[in-house]
Design an enzyme around this catalytic site. Structure first.
Site, PDB file in Angstrom:
ATOM      1  N   HIS A 144       0.791  -1.225   0.000  1.00  0.00           N
ATOM      2  CA  HIS A 144       0.000   0.000   0.000  1.00  0.00           C
ATOM      3  C   HIS A 144       0.829   1.284   0.000  1.00  0.00           C
ATOM      4  O   HIS A 144       0.298   2.355  -0.225  1.00  0.00           O
ATOM      5  CB  HIS A 144      -0.969   0.015   1.183  1.00  0.00           C
ATOM      6  CG  HIS A 144      -2.173  -0.853   0.973  1.00  0.00           C
ATOM      7  ND1 HIS A 144      -2.083  -2.215   0.792  1.00  0.00           N
ATOM      8  CD2 HIS A 144      -3.501  -0.558   0.884  1.00  0.00           C
ATOM      9  CE1 HIS A 144      -3.299  -2.725   0.629  1.00  0.00           C
ATOM     10  NE2 HIS A 144      -4.174  -1.744   0.682  1.00  0.00           N
ATOM     11  N   HIS A 149      -8.500   0.501  -6.519  1.00  0.00           N
ATOM     12  CA  HIS A 149      -7.630   0.366  -5.349  1.00  0.00           C
ATOM     13  C   HIS A 149      -6.765  -0.900  -5.478  1.00  0.00           C
ATOM     14  O   HIS A 149      -5.551  -0.864  -5.289  1.00  0.00           O
ATOM     15  CB  HIS A 149      -8.476   0.313  -4.083  1.00  0.00           C
ATOM     16  CG  HIS A 149      -7.683   0.150  -2.823  1.00  0.00           C
ATOM     17  ND1 HIS A 149      -6.818   1.115  -2.361  1.00  0.00           N
ATOM     18  CD2 HIS A 149      -7.606  -0.884  -1.946  1.00  0.00           C
ATOM     19  CE1 HIS A 149      -6.254   0.682  -1.245  1.00  0.00           C
ATOM     20  NE2 HIS A 149      -6.706  -0.524  -0.973  1.00  0.00           N
TER      21      HIS A 149
HETATM   22  N1  LIG Z   1     -11.191   0.476   5.863  1.00  0.00           N
HETATM   23  C1  LIG Z   1     -10.313  -0.410   5.449  1.00  0.00           C
HETATM   24  O1  LIG Z   1      -9.748  -1.151   6.256  1.00  0.00           O
HETATM   25  C2  LIG Z   1     -10.039  -0.546   3.989  1.00  0.00           C
HETATM   26  C3  LIG Z   1      -9.311  -1.633   3.511  1.00  0.00           C
HETATM   27  C4  LIG Z   1      -9.129  -1.742   2.128  1.00  0.00           C
HETATM   28  C5  LIG Z   1      -9.659  -0.799   1.283  1.00  0.00           C
HETATM   29  N2  LIG Z   1     -10.347   0.251   1.773  1.00  0.00           N
HETATM   30  C6  LIG Z   1     -10.934   1.257   0.893  1.00  0.00           C
HETATM   31  O2  LIG Z   1     -11.894   0.631   0.054  1.00  0.00           O
HETATM   32  C7  LIG Z   1     -12.063   1.426  -1.111  1.00  0.00           C
HETATM   33  C8  LIG Z   1     -12.138   0.561  -2.311  1.00  0.00           C
HETATM   34  O3  LIG Z   1     -13.239  -0.295  -2.177  1.00  0.00           O
HETATM   35  P1  LIG Z   1     -13.904  -0.984  -3.448  1.00  0.00           P
HETATM   36  O4  LIG Z   1     -12.831  -1.525  -4.305  1.00  0.00           O
HETATM   37  O5  LIG Z   1     -14.941  -1.887  -2.959  1.00  0.00           O
HETATM   38  O6  LIG Z   1     -14.467   0.270  -4.257  1.00  0.00           O
HETATM   39  P2  LIG Z   1     -15.935   0.847  -4.505  1.00  0.00           P
HETATM   40  O7  LIG Z   1     -16.709   0.905  -3.279  1.00  0.00           O
HETATM   41  O8  LIG Z   1     -15.756   2.093  -5.269  1.00  0.00           O
HETATM   42  O9  LIG Z   1     -16.593  -0.266  -5.476  1.00  0.00           O
HETATM   43  C9  LIG Z   1     -16.056  -0.464  -6.753  1.00  0.00           C
HETATM   44  C10 LIG Z   1     -17.103  -0.275  -7.843  1.00  0.00           C
HETATM   45  O10 LIG Z   1     -17.972  -1.387  -7.872  1.00  0.00           O
HETATM   46  C11 LIG Z   1     -19.336  -0.965  -7.821  1.00  0.00           C
HETATM   47  N3  LIG Z   1     -20.040  -2.013  -7.110  1.00  0.00           N
HETATM   48  C12 LIG Z   1     -19.994  -2.279  -5.803  1.00  0.00           C
HETATM   49  N4  LIG Z   1     -20.674  -3.405  -5.524  1.00  0.00           N
HETATM   50  C13 LIG Z   1     -21.173  -3.848  -6.685  1.00  0.00           C
HETATM   51  C14 LIG Z   1     -21.942  -4.987  -7.038  1.00  0.00           C
HETATM   52  N5  LIG Z   1     -22.297  -5.898  -6.125  1.00  0.00           N
HETATM   53  N6  LIG Z   1     -22.300  -5.121  -8.325  1.00  0.00           N
HETATM   54  C15 LIG Z   1     -21.906  -4.217  -9.254  1.00  0.00           C
HETATM   55  N7  LIG Z   1     -21.148  -3.152  -8.982  1.00  0.00           N
HETATM   56  C16 LIG Z   1     -20.788  -2.969  -7.695  1.00  0.00           C
HETATM   57  C17 LIG Z   1     -19.283   0.354  -7.147  1.00  0.00           C
HETATM   58  O11 LIG Z   1     -20.399   1.134  -7.487  1.00  0.00           O
HETATM   59  C18 LIG Z   1     -17.986   0.937  -7.691  1.00  0.00           C
HETATM   60  O12 LIG Z   1     -18.215   1.506  -8.938  1.00  0.00           O
HETATM   61  C19 LIG Z   1     -10.910   2.398  -1.132  1.00  0.00           C
HETATM   62  O13 LIG Z   1     -11.376   3.682  -0.819  1.00  0.00           O
HETATM   63  C20 LIG Z   1      -9.980   1.888  -0.042  1.00  0.00           C
HETATM   64  O14 LIG Z   1      -9.238   2.929   0.572  1.00  0.00           O
HETATM   65  C21 LIG Z   1     -10.534   0.388   3.116  1.00  0.00           C
HETATM   66 ZN   LIG Z   2      -6.222  -1.932   0.525  1.00  0.00          ZN
END
Ligand SMILES: NC(=O)c1ccc[n+]([C@@H]2O[C@H](COP(=O)([O-])OP(=O)(O)OC[C@H]3O[C@@H](n4cnc5c(N)ncnc54)[C@H](O)[C@@H]3O)[C@@H](O)[C@H]2O)c1
Ligand SMILES: [Zn+2]
Ligand SMILES: NC(=O)c1ccc[n+]([C@@H]2O[C@H](COP(=O)([O-])OP(=O)(O)OC[C@H]3O[C@@H](n4cnc5c(N)ncnc54)[C@H](O)[C@@H]3O)[C@@H](O)[C@H]2O)c1
Ligand SMILES: [Zn+2]
Lengths: 358, 358
Positions: free
Chosen positions: A241, A258
């Site tokens: 990361h 991500h």
């Molecule tokens: N809090 C933590 O410990 C932690 C750990 C890892 C990552 N993160 C964070 O998570 C984020 C990335 O998460 P992500 O990859 O899930 O991104 P996201 O929430 O943007 O989802 C990715 C895409 O998929 C779409 N989507 C979601 N679920 C869907 C489904 N079931 N069917 C169709 N489309 C769907 C969303 O609308 C979006 O366009 C980053 O901001 C990162 O910093 C946080």
């Molecule tokens: Zn991560």
């Protein structure tokens, strides 16, 4: 239904993993809430928000839909959601449901953490990646100078993972989520790593996927329980990361997912581990796997200065030294403080050597 | 040096109360911090920030000055302070010092609570009122729809109260601070209430003031320790704040000081307690005391609708019922749920009866 428990000093909570569980949330809640606010994004709202609203018998259930994408983890959306919560009359006995991927989980979780000084919330991950983000209580929004810089530790009361929702996930998001499972495997489970390297993402069954996610969750839970506030080994979860976060910030959110950014970060981590620690790692296998499964890499030499600058302002920097997670071997992580100068030259080497492009 | 300890499940901390203690902070810190950010306002900066900067031997001590006044407890200033913290290179091993009144304490405390998911901070109250706000870990900023709606529970590592700084406090701020001590006395210590009613604010010695503050602190600590997250009796500390907060929001911040608004709120609370509970309270004594000491009251009938509206969106409302703190007798508080309609008619009565104007 698979059940995992996360023990937290702040609050322990259960992860329920079951297909179609989105239709039965009320049964899993331990108390009556005065009202419920579902926070979700445009893509997920279309697919699943009605299922959840209609699962509740009473009518004080509201839905707020925000734009999909990392840009939405912003101060503006944060404030907008507070405004909506106030307008809908939420109070301290209300519940927030974060329905979506990691973006929604982090954002809605931070709103729950700060609305009237903190109310209950449920994580309902709908991406593979969100198996990681929904567990551990880290919630945050981005600052224009870096990712997740404004946030807190605030565990959910419940994680409800309806893996049935993963069927609608675009291929790119599958790729993104797998990068975090690979990260977890590299940290703690070389057997899982081998299993991952033996599959191809296309045509993966939901059953196989469930198993991978479950294994990933176990690793995440173990690290989080041992070090809730990330003063020690929880930092290992930042494997890949250091560069990953910087790349996302540099390219502008949304260019890479991500996980795609983390995948490049993992390769860089290997590059540094080999040189800094003489580690011997399954480098070629991983590079091939990424290539076969369509991961991209837009790194170029002219990005180096800015990337190093961003890394220096990251949460992972202490006393101007970058605390980088490296591997002595598979499942053997350590934290290595690196001078910015050294990191910079490694980064140049990594790009020039083209290891990431093979 | 007076020393009080606040036991908290999140983190226990000590309150040091001593004149001139602002010159010896480094001695009271239990560890080395990588850098220190002092957050203060324009008035306090002029008077005291140099004393603190120069008390530190090393040079990574930064000062950020924000506008004085309640308006500064805003989302914009919050983000600005995060930006400054990033620019100065603060990391997870850095310390924030909140030097000022309750506005700075609440604001800087919330920045500390959310910067990189939470770093250490010290409360250095410089107003009388801030004896209240610096203890108990409540930190927040205001939403345009209501006070303190965005915040968290995040205790400081230390409270350092240099009461010498109170000498420069304007008369209006002395008045404001005394309203909270009177509140505490009415909640829990009728003897203290009598002593308060027997003095006049003008010409009060620092010694007498110290004693009053100390008594107030003891009451506050007791309530906070018994109920850190305000699920029960800590709510009593909101005595007088139902109307107080609404008045501040309605008039625009800065027209009344927080304590002036609370003073009016206390009188209203008495008015309701007498009618709702048949309580017999030292009403006349208090009205006279407020009058003698220059408290003002701008309440008019045309404000009623809007005030009730604001109260309904307050943190103290649950299920559309206003949870108002009332007194059965001096030092005998209870929480009474009130319908909006009833509250409205009491408020009209209170204004028409002119009890607040006598
Ligand atoms: N809090 C933590 O410990 C932690 C750990 C890892 C990552 N993160 C964070 O998570 C984020 C990335 O998460 P992500 O990859 O899930 O991104 P996201 O929430 O943007 O989802 C990715 C895409 O998929 C779409 N989507 C979601 N679920 C869907 C489904 N079931 N069917 C169709 N489309 C769907 C969303 O609308 C979006 O366009 C980053 O901001 C990162 O910093 C946080
Ligand atoms: Zn991560
Ligand atoms: N967190 C809590 O538990 C809690 C409890 C009570 C009140 N509060 C909050 O506290 C705030 C009010 O605090 P306050 O009354 O201290 O307001 P404040 O911080 O605005 O201070 C009042 C004024 O006095 C000036 N000042 C401060 N110290 C001074 C000094 N030593 N000499 C000269 N001038 C000085 C300030 O610049 C300001 O103009 C409100 O926002 C209220 O919500 C919080
Ligand atoms: Zn108050």
């Amino acid at each position: 239904m698979e059940r995992l428990v996360v023990n937290s000093s702040l609050q322990s909570y259960t992860i329920y993993m079951e297909e179609k569980s989105r239709f039965k949330i009320p049964k899993l809640l331990k108390k009556e809430y005065s009202s419920i606010l579902i926070i979700t994004d445009t893509n997920v709202a279309k697919l699943y928000s009605n299922d959840i609203v209609s699962s509740f018998p009473h009518d004080k259930v509201y839905v707020v839909v925000v734009d999909a994408g990392e840009q939405t983890k912003s101060l503006d959306t944060f404030y907008y959601l507070h405004t909506k919560a106030i307008e809908y009359g939420l109070d301290r006995e209300s519940l927030i449901i974060a329905l979506g991927g990691g973006v929604i989980g982090d954002l809605a979780g931070f709103v729950a953490a700060t609305f009237m000084r903190g109310i209950d919330y449920v994580q309902m991950p709908t991406t593979i990646l969100a198996h990681d983000s929904s567990v551990g209580g880290k919630v945050a929004i981005n600052h224009e100078k870096g990712k997740n810089l404004i946030g807190s530790f605030y565990p959910p009361i419940l994680v409800l993972y309806d893996t049935d929702t993963l069927k609608t996930l675009p291929a790119r998001e599958v790729r993104s989520g797998f990068a975090e499972i690979i990260k977890e495997a590299m940290l703690a489970d070389s057997d899982l790593f081998d299993r991952l390297m033996s599959v191809s993402l296309e045509g993966l069954t939901l059953e196989a996927l469930n198993l991978f996610i479950y294994s990933g969750l176990q690793i995440k839970i173990k690290l989080v329980e041992a070090d809730e506030k990330e003063t020690g080994n929880r930092k290992f979860l930042n494997l890949g990361h250091t560069l990953g976060h910087a790349l996302e910030a540099k390219l502008g959110y949304g260019v890479l997912t991500h996980g795609e950014a983390v995948a490049i970060g993992l390769l860089f981590m290997i590059y540094v581990s080999e040189r800094e620690l003489g580690a011997s790692l399954p480098t070629e296998t991983l590079i091939k796997w990424f290539k076969k499964n369509g991961y991209i890499n837009p790194l170029t030499l002219d990005m180096v200065d800015e990337l190093v600058e961003i890394i220096l302002h990251d949460k992972k920097t202490v006393n101007q030294k970058i605390q980088m997670i490296l591997l002595r071997n598979l499942a053997g992580p350590i934290i290595q403080p690196l001078e910015a100068k050294k990191l910079k030259s490694y980064l140049q080497g990594f790009i020039v050597d083209g290891i990431s492009k093979r």
